[in-house]
Scaffold this motif. Sequence first.
Motif, PDB file in Angstrom:
ATOM      1  N   UNK A 112      -5.678  -9.291 -16.104  1.00  0.00           N
ATOM      2  CA  UNK A 112      -7.046  -9.778 -16.261  1.00  0.00           C
ATOM      3  C   UNK A 112      -7.266 -10.917 -17.227  1.00  0.00           C
ATOM      4  N   UNK A 113      -6.396 -11.104 -18.222  1.00  0.00           N
ATOM      5  CA  UNK A 113      -6.679 -12.130 -19.238  1.00  0.00           C
ATOM      6  C   UNK A 113      -6.496 -13.527 -18.659  1.00  0.00           C
ATOM      7  N   UNK A 114      -7.230 -14.475 -19.245  1.00  0.00           N
ATOM      8  CA  UNK A 114      -7.084 -15.877 -18.862  1.00  0.00           C
ATOM      9  C   UNK A 114      -5.939 -16.541 -19.609  1.00  0.00           C
ATOM     10  N   UNK A 115      -5.776 -16.183 -20.883  1.00  0.00           N
ATOM     11  CA  UNK A 115      -4.741 -16.793 -21.718  1.00  0.00           C
ATOM     12  C   UNK A 115      -4.000 -15.696 -22.462  1.00  0.00           C
ATOM     13  N   UNK A 116      -2.672 -15.784 -22.453  1.00  0.00           N
ATOM     14  CA  UNK A 116      -1.830 -14.834 -23.183  1.00  0.00           C
ATOM     15  C   UNK A 116      -1.272 -15.531 -24.411  1.00  0.00           C
ATOM     16  N   UNK A 117      -1.551 -14.938 -25.581  1.00  0.00           N
ATOM     17  CA  UNK A 117      -1.113 -15.514 -26.854  1.00  0.00           C
ATOM     18  C   UNK A 117       0.184 -14.864 -27.319  1.00  0.00           C
ATOM     19  N   UNK A 118       1.058 -15.669 -27.894  1.00  0.00           N
ATOM     20  CA  UNK A 118       2.295 -15.148 -28.476  1.00  0.00           C
ATOM     21  C   UNK A 118       2.674 -16.053 -29.644  1.00  0.00           C
ATOM     22  N   UNK A 119       2.869 -15.440 -30.821  1.00  0.00           N
ATOM     23  CA  UNK A 119       3.029 -16.242 -32.030  1.00  0.00           C
ATOM     24  C   UNK A 119       4.225 -15.829 -32.890  1.00  0.00           C
ATOM     25  N   UNK A 120       5.393 -15.577 -32.325  1.00  0.00           N
ATOM     26  CA  UNK A 120       6.528 -15.140 -33.153  1.00  0.00           C
ATOM     27  C   UNK A 120       7.071 -16.280 -34.010  1.00  0.00           C
ATOM     28  N   UNK A 121       7.855 -15.903 -35.012  1.00  0.00           N
ATOM     29  CA  UNK A 121       8.599 -16.910 -35.766  1.00  0.00           C
ATOM     30  C   UNK A 121       9.863 -17.262 -34.980  1.00  0.00           C
ATOM     31  N   UNK A 122      10.023 -18.501 -34.661  1.00  0.00           N
ATOM     32  CA  UNK A 122      11.238 -18.939 -33.978  1.00  0.00           C
ATOM     33  C   UNK A 122      12.419 -18.800 -34.926  1.00  0.00           C
ATOM     34  N   UNK A 123      13.562 -18.270 -34.496  1.00  0.00           N
ATOM     35  CA  UNK A 123      13.965 -17.868 -33.145  1.00  0.00           C
ATOM     36  C   UNK A 123      14.036 -16.358 -32.996  1.00  0.00           C
ATOM     37  N   UNK A 124      13.069 -15.624 -33.548  1.00  0.00           N
ATOM     38  CA  UNK A 124      13.174 -14.165 -33.624  1.00  0.00           C
ATOM     39  C   UNK A 124      12.686 -13.453 -32.372  1.00  0.00           C
ATOM     40  N   UNK A 125      12.182 -14.188 -31.401  1.00  0.00           N
ATOM     41  CA  UNK A 125      11.824 -13.593 -30.113  1.00  0.00           C
ATOM     42  C   UNK A 125      12.967 -13.905 -29.164  1.00  0.00           C
ATOM     43  N   UNK A 126      13.864 -12.952 -28.953  1.00  0.00           N
ATOM     44  CA  UNK A 126      15.055 -13.224 -28.148  1.00  0.00           C
ATOM     45  C   UNK A 126      14.675 -13.766 -26.776  1.00  0.00           C
ATOM     46  N   UNK A 127      13.739 -13.107 -26.135  1.00  0.00           N
ATOM     47  CA  UNK A 127      13.237 -13.604 -24.850  1.00  0.00           C
ATOM     48  C   UNK A 127      11.726 -13.437 -24.792  1.00  0.00           C
ATOM     49  N   UNK A 128      11.290 -12.175 -24.887  1.00  0.00           N
ATOM     50  CA  UNK A 128       9.875 -11.896 -24.659  1.00  0.00           C
ATOM     51  C   UNK A 128       9.632 -11.830 -23.164  1.00  0.00           C
ATOM     52  N   UNK A 129       8.878 -10.825 -22.733  1.00  0.00           N
ATOM     53  CA  UNK A 129       8.548 -10.736 -21.307  1.00  0.00           C
ATOM     54  C   UNK A 129       7.056 -10.573 -21.072  1.00  0.00           C
ATOM     55  N   UNK A 130       6.285 -10.291 -22.125  1.00  0.00           N
ATOM     56  CA  UNK A 130       4.856 -10.024 -21.902  1.00  0.00           C
ATOM     57  C   UNK A 130       4.167 -11.225 -21.274  1.00  0.00           C
ATOM     58  N   UNK A 131       4.497 -12.427 -21.742  1.00  0.00           N
ATOM     59  CA  UNK A 131       3.863 -13.616 -21.180  1.00  0.00           C
ATOM     60  C   UNK A 131       4.256 -13.883 -19.745  1.00  0.00           C
ATOM     61  N   UNK A 132       5.435 -13.415 -19.333  1.00  0.00           N
ATOM     62  CA  UNK A 132       5.851 -13.587 -17.933  1.00  0.00           C
ATOM     63  C   UNK A 132       4.956 -12.783 -16.998  1.00  0.00           C
ATOM     64  N   UNK A 133       4.415 -11.677 -17.510  1.00  0.00           N
ATOM     65  CA  UNK A 133       3.655 -10.762 -16.644  1.00  0.00           C
ATOM     66  C   UNK A 133       2.320 -11.343 -16.211  1.00  0.00           C
ATOM     67  N   UNK A 134       1.795 -12.301 -16.966  1.00  0.00           N
ATOM     68  CA  UNK A 134       0.499 -12.874 -16.575  1.00  0.00           C
ATOM     69  C   UNK A 134       0.655 -13.921 -15.484  1.00  0.00           C
ATOM     70  N   UNK A 135       1.867 -14.428 -15.263  1.00  0.00           N
ATOM     71  CA  UNK A 135       2.056 -15.597 -14.399  1.00  0.00           C
ATOM     72  C   UNK A 135       1.543 -15.357 -12.982  1.00  0.00           C
ATOM     73  N   UNK A 136       2.013 -14.270 -12.346  1.00  0.00           N
ATOM     74  CA  UNK A 136       1.611 -14.002 -10.959  1.00  0.00           C
ATOM     75  C   UNK A 136       0.125 -13.711 -10.853  1.00  0.00           C
ATOM     76  N   UNK A 137      -0.491 -13.301 -11.962  1.00  0.00           N
ATOM     77  CA  UNK A 137      -1.905 -12.944 -11.977  1.00  0.00           C
ATOM     78  C   UNK A 137      -2.812 -14.107 -12.357  1.00  0.00           C
ATOM     79  N   UNK A 138      -2.241 -15.287 -12.499  1.00  0.00           N
ATOM     80  CA  UNK A 138      -3.057 -16.463 -12.791  1.00  0.00           C
ATOM     81  C   UNK A 138      -3.382 -16.665 -14.245  1.00  0.00           C
TER      82      UNK A 138
END
Length: 847
Positions: free
Chosen positions: A590-616
């Motif tokens: 449902x969200x329009x924008x997904x925020x993610x603010x880790x300190x680089x490079x401590x997010x090895x990959x992250x997948x939460x932001x990938x989940x919004x892609x198919x949903x627009x």
Amino acid sequence: MTADKRLENPVHAFLPFELEGFDSLAELALDMRWSWNDAADEVWEELDPVLWKLTHNPWVVLQTVARDRLQRIAADPAFREKVDGFLRTMREEAEAPAWFQEAHGDAPLSCIAYFSMEFMLSEALPIYSGGLGNVAGDQLKAASDLGVPVVGVGLLYQQGYFRQVIDRDGLQQALFPYNDPGQLPVTPVREPNGEWLRLELALPGYSLWLRAWQVRVGRVTLYLLDSNDAANYPARRGITSELYGGGPEQRLQQELVLGIGGWRLLQALGLAPEVCHLNEGHAALAVLERARSFMEETGRPFAEALAVTRAGNLFTTHTPVAAGFDRFTPFLMEQYLGRYATNKLGIPLRDLLSLGRLYADDPTEPFNMAYLAIRGSGAINGVSRLHGKVSRRIFAPLFPRWPESEVPVGHVTNGIHVPSWHSPEADLLWCSVCGEQPWLGTTEILEEKVRSLADKELWQFRAASRAALVAFVRERLALQLTTTGASPDEIANAGHVFDANVLTLGFARRFATYKRPNLLLHDPERLLRILCDPRRPVQLILAGKAHPEDRPGQEMIRQWVQFIRRPEARRHVVFLSDYDMLLTEQLVQGVDVWLNTPRRPWEASGTSGMKVLANGGINLSELDGWWAEAYCPEVGWALGDGREHGDDPAWDAAEAETLYALLEGEVVPAFYNRDQDGIPGAWVTRMRESMARLTPQFSANRTVREYTGAYYLPAATVYRQRAANKGAAGSELVAWQHTLAEKWGNLRFGEVKVTTEGEHHLFEVQVYLNGIEPPAVRVELYAEGENDAPERHEMTRGQQLVGAENGYDYTVRVPATRPATDFTARLVPGYPGVAVPLEAGLILWQR
């Protein structure tokens, strides 16, 4: 790949009563294909709509529904026909050839064992914490879709990860509800005679009995072990009580169960995987047990057995910092593995400990599970391009004198199982342009098809998705307030929070300092101005747990709760407690924008932001993990300069400023600038490009196909070659390694001559091999690369040097596009089919 230990119908373990048609319903309920295919949802909703909405667990619904109601509904011919139709479709799809059978039907790969400490398949099976389980669960599902012959191996926790309640003071309370196996979509693994399959694992002074369970995940089976067996002492029954709970001893006990017990379970089931995929180092002890079982089969000593079996092992690291790997004291290792080393592996404990140490002779150094996984595997990979680079830096000390760029760690960027995370409406939208079931094969053709979607269609879809999320937030917040004792007025007001027409941001993940969940709170007044703008308002949904021992993480939750209680913030920000898979689904859809603010490079990959892609949804994220390779201005927004700044407060302040400026100057205006039809054209253009370009690229479909081609198939081939003739190749390989180790110190370079002839440099190098035969080494000309890719040229052996024992002249001609001084000669091991430097790390530089 179905093992002969399994009963034809395992559901009878928990049948509440005999009923015609129950077996069909149970077969549907116990195949977790329903977790990503919602076709049969109407069945469970018809049986008990309230319980289905609360649990999304068909097995609970089936066991809880009143007997007379179930009998009445099951007697309806239309209902029976519907159930039979779902079953028929499920069985036909399971038996039909899939991508793997069509693309690799003749491959020497019959089984991949996928070991993981956690699996996120559904909220109905709460044996997961976060990202690691998310990756494991989604890859099992994608393997099912693609027909890749995977079996999963994990643990069944009595409590799983904790459930979260936020009290009226904003403090996190951790609850540990019991996972009743009878209420979970799992069944016991049975012997052919009906006896429950149990394994005996010898621990110091006692035997630990492990029960085996199975979970059907479409074509794939996930096997789980637990220690809650009546034959165990009470303290031992609790070894698998809690995911990531307890101290180091319990963690080691769990990893013994997973690694050693897990491999023994596969053997008991009659499975013989060519490939063992270690999803993080928790399962590294499977390396030892696999070698031990090969010793038992062939009579080979441990070193030779390991040389054979490691070729079929793949280690995937998810850890971006060296401190994140499991380490155990020498005392604990001796207590739990001392006898195993001497009695089962036939080696002294010090040899076993050396496999998990940087310095083999340091008796005080803890045992590092990641080091064991590396030394027991034929390949290693990180989970994003950036993480592969970070991991090469972390593991560089294991490969002294080798350039960091050649430390043997590749990468396969994670992806998400799209059917598990897109909404039903998103599924219809994708199918309308891509055809039915677009995620069952190759996905490269999907990009252009999605670009054909019209602006109006996309914006209507996005608006409907946001409205559904707002309705969910209101309902969930009211329930949350009720459980914490809020006043009737507060509960009633929950029905009015948020607006379905307002730009909606989402931030949901584990609350840990490196993820910087409070970056938006750096300037609370400025954040309020953004949220409360009367012409262009913004609303924000937050969710996430902090580990029960992470006080700073819990404090960040409290700070958000305090901020939300400000009168001007209440209608614009909510914190939804007990972040789990069901909540995640609602947010990413449902969200329009997904925020993610880790300190680089401590997010090895992250997948939460990938989940919004198919949903627009569109990402606004730090250039870290997957987003570092996904981002371009056409698909979202980025924070950071692509460099590392540690935990510098000044940099955090600067990035908070950048985040506010992005929201004020780009994100908010793009959402609210509309044409005459009320459509934000620039927003929809970015949304469409994000969906088309990124969704297929960051899907688990692509990830599993990449693992198959780059790792599984090559590993299976090499393993079979080495295992042939009872591991004879392993004996030869170990003999070669011993010869190199013994005589490497005698190698030396002689005279080096360089001449430039037109557009080429000609290098001539004298090499004295002194007791090592020429085929056992490789002479290379090396130069540092400009973008991490070094320049390497194999040199050709020429005439033998006069009067020299194994002295030869080596030459190579290279383009003169860079100075000759950039190049140097080196000697490295050379052996067919051996991964260098992973299996042979010796190296000698000419200068």
